[in-house]
Design a protein around this motif. Structure first.
Motif, PDB file in Angstrom:
ATOM      1  N   LEU A  59     -13.412 -13.993  10.097  1.00  0.00           N
ATOM      2  CA  LEU A  59     -14.319 -13.166  11.342  1.00  0.00           C
ATOM      3  C   LEU A  59     -15.262 -12.589  10.346  1.00  0.00           C
ATOM      4  N   ARG A  60     -14.535 -12.340   8.740  1.00  0.00           N
ATOM      5  CA  ARG A  60     -15.962 -10.919   8.827  1.00  0.00           C
ATOM      6  C   ARG A  60     -17.187 -11.233   8.342  1.00  0.00           C
ATOM      7  N   ASP A  61     -18.002 -12.169   9.020  1.00  0.00           N
ATOM      8  CA  ASP A  61     -19.304 -12.367   8.787  1.00  0.00           C
ATOM      9  C   ASP A  61     -19.909 -11.751  10.603  1.00  0.00           C
ATOM     10  N   GLN A  62     -18.907 -12.044  10.579  1.00  0.00           N
ATOM     11  CA  GLN A  62     -19.513 -11.503  12.569  1.00  0.00           C
ATOM     12  C   GLN A  62     -18.592 -10.270  12.351  1.00  0.00           C
ATOM     13  N   ASN A  63     -17.758  -9.794  11.858  1.00  0.00           N
ATOM     14  CA  ASN A  63     -16.766  -8.735  11.952  1.00  0.00           C
ATOM     15  C   ASN A  63     -16.473  -7.458  11.802  1.00  0.00           C
ATOM     16  N   ARG A  64     -16.189  -6.167  11.782  1.00  0.00           N
ATOM     17  CA  ARG A  64     -15.570  -5.896  11.005  1.00  0.00           C
ATOM     18  C   ARG A  64     -14.258  -5.864  10.940  1.00  0.00           C
ATOM     19  N   CYS A  65     -13.252  -5.664   9.748  1.00  0.00           N
ATOM     20  CA  CYS A  65     -11.529  -5.915   9.742  1.00  0.00           C
ATOM     21  C   CYS A  65     -11.288  -5.567   8.889  1.00  0.00           C
ATOM     22  N   VAL A  66     -10.902  -4.251  10.031  1.00  0.00           N
ATOM     23  CA  VAL A  66     -10.057  -2.901   9.272  1.00  0.00           C
ATOM     24  C   VAL A  66      -8.121  -3.417   8.619  1.00  0.00           C
ATOM     25  N   VAL A  67      -7.737  -3.464   7.696  1.00  0.00           N
ATOM     26  CA  VAL A  67      -6.714  -4.284   7.787  1.00  0.00           C
ATOM     27  C   VAL A  67      -5.697  -3.319   7.086  1.00  0.00           C
ATOM     28  N   PRO A  68      -5.099  -2.204   7.568  1.00  0.00           N
ATOM     29  CA  PRO A  68      -3.602  -1.558   7.114  1.00  0.00           C
ATOM     30  C   PRO A  68      -2.953  -2.068   6.239  1.00  0.00           C
ATOM     31  N   ASP A  69      -1.915  -1.480   5.532  1.00  0.00           N
ATOM     32  CA  ASP A  69      -0.822  -1.726   4.932  1.00  0.00           C
ATOM     33  C   ASP A  69       0.079  -0.582   4.937  1.00  0.00           C
ATOM     34  N   HIS A  70       1.197  -0.580   5.914  1.00  0.00           N
ATOM     35  CA  HIS A  70       1.959  -0.073   6.221  1.00  0.00           C
ATOM     36  C   HIS A  70       2.614   1.525   5.791  1.00  0.00           C
ATOM     37  N   ILE A  71       2.564   2.482   4.741  1.00  0.00           N
ATOM     38  CA  ILE A  71       3.020   3.086   4.199  1.00  0.00           C
ATOM     39  C   ILE A  71       4.110   2.419   3.984  1.00  0.00           C
ATOM     40  N   GLY A  72       4.794   2.340   2.461  1.00  0.00           N
ATOM     41  CA  GLY A  72       5.681   1.913   1.997  1.00  0.00           C
ATOM     42  C   GLY A  72       5.540  -0.520   1.988  1.00  0.00           C
ATOM     43  N   CYS A  73       4.949  -0.499   2.305  1.00  0.00           N
ATOM     44  CA  CYS A  73       4.205  -1.850   2.403  1.00  0.00           C
ATOM     45  C   CYS A  73       3.101  -2.061   1.421  1.00  0.00           C
ATOM     46  N   GLY A  74       2.534  -3.090   0.917  1.00  0.00           N
ATOM     47  CA  GLY A  74       1.479  -3.739   0.557  1.00  0.00           C
ATOM     48  C   GLY A  74       1.600  -3.317  -0.833  1.00  0.00           C
ATOM     49  N   LEU A  75      -0.070  -2.483  -1.066  1.00  0.00           N
ATOM     50  CA  LEU A  75      -0.316  -1.709  -1.706  1.00  0.00           C
ATOM     51  C   LEU A  75      -0.419  -0.187  -2.050  1.00  0.00           C
ATOM     52  N   SER A  76      -0.287  -0.206  -0.300  1.00  0.00           N
ATOM     53  CA  SER A  76       0.125   1.425  -0.109  1.00  0.00           C
ATOM     54  C   SER A  76       1.430   1.867  -1.122  1.00  0.00           C
ATOM     55  N   LYS A  78       4.860   3.702  -2.134  1.00  0.00           N
ATOM     56  CA  LYS A  78       6.075   3.616  -1.317  1.00  0.00           C
ATOM     57  C   LYS A  78       7.184   4.979  -1.891  1.00  0.00           C
ATOM     58  N   PRO A  79       7.090   6.060  -1.148  1.00  0.00           N
ATOM     59  CA  PRO A  79       7.511   7.369  -1.484  1.00  0.00           C
ATOM     60  C   PRO A  79       8.933   6.333  -0.940  1.00  0.00           C
ATOM     61  N   GLN A  80      10.561   7.265  -1.668  1.00  0.00           N
ATOM     62  CA  GLN A  80      11.764   6.848  -1.288  1.00  0.00           C
ATOM     63  C   GLN A  80      12.505   7.967  -0.173  1.00  0.00           C
ATOM     64  N   GLN A  81      11.561   9.129   0.539  1.00  0.00           N
ATOM     65  CA  GLN A  81      12.182   9.441   1.356  1.00  0.00           C
ATOM     66  C   GLN A  81      12.115   9.075   3.205  1.00  0.00           C
ATOM     67  N   ILE A 202      12.352  -0.498  -0.162  1.00  0.00           N
ATOM     68  CA  ILE A 202      12.601   0.690   1.084  1.00  0.00           C
ATOM     69  C   ILE A 202      12.239   0.402   2.029  1.00  0.00           C
ATOM     70  N   ALA A 203      10.811  -0.236   2.521  1.00  0.00           N
ATOM     71  CA  ALA A 203      10.348  -0.438   3.928  1.00  0.00           C
ATOM     72  C   ALA A 203      10.471  -1.313   4.627  1.00  0.00           C
ATOM     73  N   ASN A 204      11.329  -2.886   3.713  1.00  0.00           N
ATOM     74  CA  ASN A 204      11.574  -3.385   5.003  1.00  0.00           C
ATOM     75  C   ASN A 204      12.990  -3.489   4.779  1.00  0.00           C
ATOM     76  N   TYR A 205      14.110  -2.142   4.114  1.00  0.00           N
ATOM     77  CA  TYR A 205      15.424  -2.413   4.786  1.00  0.00           C
ATOM     78  C   TYR A 205      14.872  -1.086   6.291  1.00  0.00           C
ATOM     79  N   ARG A 206      13.901  -0.138   5.938  1.00  0.00           N
ATOM     80  CA  ARG A 206      14.067   1.000   6.908  1.00  0.00           C
ATOM     81  C   ARG A 206      13.607   0.119   7.926  1.00  0.00           C
ATOM     82  N   PHE A 207      12.384  -0.532   8.231  1.00  0.00           N
ATOM     83  CA  PHE A 207      12.162  -1.599   9.257  1.00  0.00           C
ATOM     84  C   PHE A 207      12.968  -2.156  10.079  1.00  0.00           C
ATOM     85  N   VAL A 208      14.301  -2.421   9.841  1.00  0.00           N
ATOM     86  CA  VAL A 208      15.567  -3.992  10.154  1.00  0.00           C
ATOM     87  C   VAL A 208      16.693  -1.902  10.603  1.00  0.00           C
ATOM     88  N   LYS A 209      16.414  -1.198   9.925  1.00  0.00           N
ATOM     89  CA  LYS A 209      17.621  -0.072  10.477  1.00  0.00           C
ATOM     90  C   LYS A 209      16.586   0.281  11.911  1.00  0.00           C
TER      91      LYS A 209
END
Length: 300
Positions: A59-76, A78-81, A202-209
């Motif tokens: 889709l990027r040839d015709q559209n701007r694609c903004v794709v975040p990683d939630h804090i704790g996920c992907g390359l964002s 990963k604070p432990q609090q 940590i985010a994987n676990y907290r999402f489940v919680k």
């Protein structure tokens, strides 16, 4: 040595300070014809922006694609609090990203927890959202909790299983798809790459919680609040694209959205599971392209 997933993810990384941490995001197609009508792609758990890679490429040839990683996920970061990982904080983080990038005329594309987070943001700043495309998600209190997920909420067991043994992300590779041949070693490595040790899960676990067992849970109250506002979007262009073999966000979830949005266009993919974009990205890209073309924005 794990398979090399990076050729599947040929994107430039961007970072912004969001919610007290560094959020990673993709920003592809900024010079495309649709750059002023950005597609905001919001992932769930246990995925990250890698999950959207095929749609971004398509889709990027015709559209701007903004794709975040939630804090704790992907390359964002990963604070432990734990305070970084409330449902309300994820919504606020997405709002902050939208406002810092000054995104307007947004088309939301969201999957899994991304639907609740994305619609949570949309109910707070509706003037920035123009169109909605949802994939196997929910934006309301859950009607049921699958036992496979409920077991991971057991005290002690869930934390060790998810953060110690990566059970949630590893199981999803096999249980969330109906097309196992697509889960090549490279795709598996990409989906798992950010979640390679206890701290990074940590985010994987907290999402489940964060999954509410009752409406008294903070997430349950927030989801009920979001659902109460869904009707305000009923006259906007909406597309619901569903893997009908999903055992988590199953067809009952789709039907609940249809109750709120009776005019939405619906695409039922009968041979697809929860990771519907992994199962059918080559069918989904033209669906999204037609949807965008059929619903041009007034000031586009």
């Amino acid at each position: 040595m794990s398979a090399d997933w990076r050729p599947l993810y040929p994107f430039a990384s961007h970072f912004l300070p969001i919610g007290g941490a560094q959020m990673h995001y993709l920003d592809e197609g900024t010079k495309s014809p649709g750059a002023n009508e950005p597609l905001l792609m919001v992932h769930g758990n246990p995925t990250w922006s890698f999950y959207w890679r095929n749609l971004v490429i398509g889709l990027r040839d015709q559209n701007r694609c903004v794709v975040p990683d939630h804090i704790g996920c992907g390359l964002s970061d990963k604070p432990q609090q734990y305070n970084y990982y409330t449902f309300a904080q994820h919504i606020q983080n997405l709002i902050e990203l939208i406002e810092k990038l000054d995104l307007r005329n947004i088309t939301l594309l969201a999957h899994d927890w991304g639907g609740a987070i994305g619609m949570g943001a949309a109910t707070k700043i509706p003037e920035r959202f123009a169109r909605i495309v949802l994939f196997n998600t929910g934006a309301f209190p859950p009607m049921y909790i699958p036992w496979r997920i409920a077991a991971l909420r057991l005290p002690g067991f869930g934390k060790v299983a998810i953060q110690g043994f990566n059970v949630f992300a590893r199981s999803a590779i096999h249980m969330a798809t109906e097309k196992p041949e697509r889960m090549t070693p490279e795709v598996q490595a990409g989906l798992l790459a950010p979640y390679d040790n206890w701290a990074n899960r940590i985010a994987n676990y907290r999402f489940v919680k964060n999954i509410p067992m009752t409406r008294r849970h903070p997430s349950g109250r927030k989801l009920a609040e979001i659902e109460s506002s869904l009707w305000t979007f009923k006259d906007r262009p909406i597309s619901l694209i569903w893997g009908m073999r999903d055992w988590c966000f199953n067809p009952r979830c789709l039907a609940r959205f249809e109750q709120h949005w009776p005019n939405a266009e619906v695409h039922r993919l009968d041979d697809c599971g929860h990771y519907v974009i992994e199962d059918a990205h080559e069918r989904i890209i033209p669906i999204v392209q037609r949807f965008l073309a059929n619903h041009p924005l007034a000031d586009g």
